[in-house]
Write a protein that holds these residues in place. Sequence first.
Motif, short mmCIF file in Angstrom:
data_model
loop_
_atom_site.label_atom_id
_atom_site.label_comp_id
_atom_site.label_asym_id
_atom_site.label_seq_id
_atom_site.Cartn_x
_atom_site.Cartn_y
_atom_site.Cartn_z
N MET A 207 0.83 -1.21 0.00
CA MET A 207 0.00 0.00 0.00
C MET A 207 0.86 1.26 0.00
O MET A 207 0.50 2.28 -0.60
CB MET A 207 -0.92 -0.01 1.22
N TYR A 208 2.00 1.19 0.67
CA TYR A 208 2.92 2.32 0.66
C TYR A 208 3.76 2.38 -0.63
O TYR A 208 4.51 3.33 -0.83
CB TYR A 208 3.88 2.23 1.85
N ASP A 209 3.65 1.33 -1.46
CA ASP A 209 4.49 1.21 -2.65
C ASP A 209 5.97 1.30 -2.26
O ASP A 209 6.76 2.09 -2.81
CB ASP A 209 4.14 2.31 -3.67
N ALA A 210 6.33 0.46 -1.28
CA ALA A 210 7.66 0.55 -0.66
C ALA A 210 8.66 -0.44 -1.24
O ALA A 210 9.64 -0.78 -0.59
CB ALA A 210 7.52 0.30 0.84
N SER A 346 -3.13 10.89 -10.09
CA SER A 346 -2.09 9.91 -10.39
C SER A 346 -1.64 9.18 -9.12
O SER A 346 -1.84 9.66 -8.00
CB SER A 346 -0.89 10.58 -11.06
N ASN A 347 -1.01 8.04 -9.33
CA ASN A 347 -0.63 7.19 -8.19
C ASN A 347 0.32 7.89 -7.22
O ASN A 347 0.21 7.74 -6.00
CB ASN A 347 0.03 5.90 -8.70
N HIS A 348 1.28 8.65 -7.74
CA HIS A 348 2.27 9.27 -6.86
C HIS A 348 1.69 10.43 -6.05
O HIS A 348 2.37 10.97 -5.18
CB HIS A 348 3.48 9.74 -7.68
N GLU A 349 0.44 10.81 -6.35
CA GLU A 349 -0.22 11.86 -5.57
C GLU A 349 -1.17 11.28 -4.52
O GLU A 349 -1.89 12.01 -3.86
CB GLU A 349 -1.00 12.78 -6.51
N ILE A 350 -1.16 9.94 -4.39
CA ILE A 350 -2.02 9.26 -3.41
C ILE A 350 -1.13 8.59 -2.37
O ILE A 350 -0.14 7.94 -2.70
CB ILE A 350 -2.91 8.20 -4.10
N LEU A 351 -1.47 8.75 -1.12
CA LEU A 351 -0.76 8.08 -0.03
C LEU A 351 -1.76 7.22 0.74
O LEU A 351 -2.84 7.69 1.09
CB LEU A 351 -0.11 9.10 0.92
N VAL A 352 -1.37 5.99 0.98
CA VAL A 352 -2.24 5.05 1.71
C VAL A 352 -1.65 4.81 3.09
O VAL A 352 -0.46 4.51 3.23
CB VAL A 352 -2.37 3.71 0.95
#
Length: 502
Positions: A207-210, A346-352
């Motif tokens: 979810m954090y795209d870590a 966009s994906n990089h503008e979303i934080l989970v």
Amino acid sequence: MSFWNLRTTIGRKWLMIKLRSINASSDSNEVFKFKSVCYETPISPSKALMTNLSFTLKKGENLLVSGYSGSGKSAFLRIITRLWKTKSGTLTLGFLDNDVLVIPQKPYFPTGNLTLRQQIIFPKLIDDRNVSDKEMLEFITDLHLDTKFRSGWEGLLIMYAADFILILVNLIFVKPIGNWINTLEKSEGWFRYKHCTIRDNAESAAMYDASKFEKKECMRLIDKIMIQNVWLGCWELVQQSGTLRRVHEFLEFADNNWKEVADYEAEMDQSVKFCSDDNEVFKFDSVCYETPISPSKVLMTNLNFILKKGENLLVSGYSGSGKSAFLRIISRLWKIKSGILTIGISNHEILVIPQKPYFPTGNLTLRQQIIFPKLIDDRNVSDKEMLEFITDLHLDTVLKKCCGLNTPVDFEWHERFTPAELQQMSFMRVLYHQPKLVLMDDVSSCCSASVEQRLYELLDGLGISYISAGNRVSLRAFHHKELKLHGDGTYEVVDLRDDPLV
């Protein structure tokens, strides 16, 4: 019959059985003579060690008994010494018991404050041969055992010299090697533990795209191990052969399943579209989705819903109704079964922020945890601004436990801090990244009402849109719309701005 009479009777019967197949020989030229002798192990009578032994050993001859382990070499000696009885045949002995000395395979030296002389004359109680000390010492000299009798200043000097040499060896070699092994084992432990934490927190990390962050940390740990092992060379490669084999198996598995992963991403790309509409955050058009593990369990059958920019959404429902699944669909962790999802951010503008707080291990600083999942602070946020985040969330105790912003710590974050502190620390990432949209999965469940209110006030102050999943009634005051999930594929949308209870 008394006990002593019973013991005597049993002893006599055993002696009769023992001597039944053994005769004394009058032939002075024979040591022993086997005639059609058969014997077996007393423990396993079915295992015959000898079936028909006929053999004579003359006096003056020496005999070697050989064979593989378990073939009966020791058993042969037990038969001659009459520890075991023969099953059939006749054994004729040309000597008396007191003419035979047996040295067993397992050396036996009785305890009890005995002298060396007593051990030598054993099993006799007294030295009836009257051997002098001089003769005893000759025995010892012949066997080169005189080192055992050094005494006086020579023995004391040798003892101290040996101790001194051992101390030097310990200081020069053993202690550094021990420290190196300790460091190596600690590094390997951290590396294995890192893999375990990634496995246990796979969804939160996703979810954090870590992926980039975790890859860098794993490579840093394995590089540290390899540097410590560089002097071992080929030996370490042998030691790590099992690990290399498992890595090879994993790569083969990845190659074989890469097409399946690519197909999964292709299906997701077909059902998710990105729109440049400035008025919409996302739009669900006849969307149906289900759990990947249990495809038969449909969580949503026909979702049609639009969230405008500037609106905040609360997703509610009982446990298992699909609140977290809704966030997974938006963050593209799960694919939809049918319908179209249009996302205007966009994906990089979303934080989970996942329901389970995730703080990676590996001697990280508090600053690294705040900027996670970024590898470097590309926003160049100063320490002063970082401290303002901490002050806004009343986390001064966290700063104290971490010994400042930039001090690496080796403790386990989930064990050192309370659940409420972990949720607030997760929220610090929102203050740092300042995304356009933040997805929060029950992130204030452990916080007090005042802290929860402060979190949402900070979001509103920064102009960040948010979608929250949770069942707290107090959450309704911070959102414009509520999506109630019933768990059977149906839903209900409530405009909270028109609700008089909010």
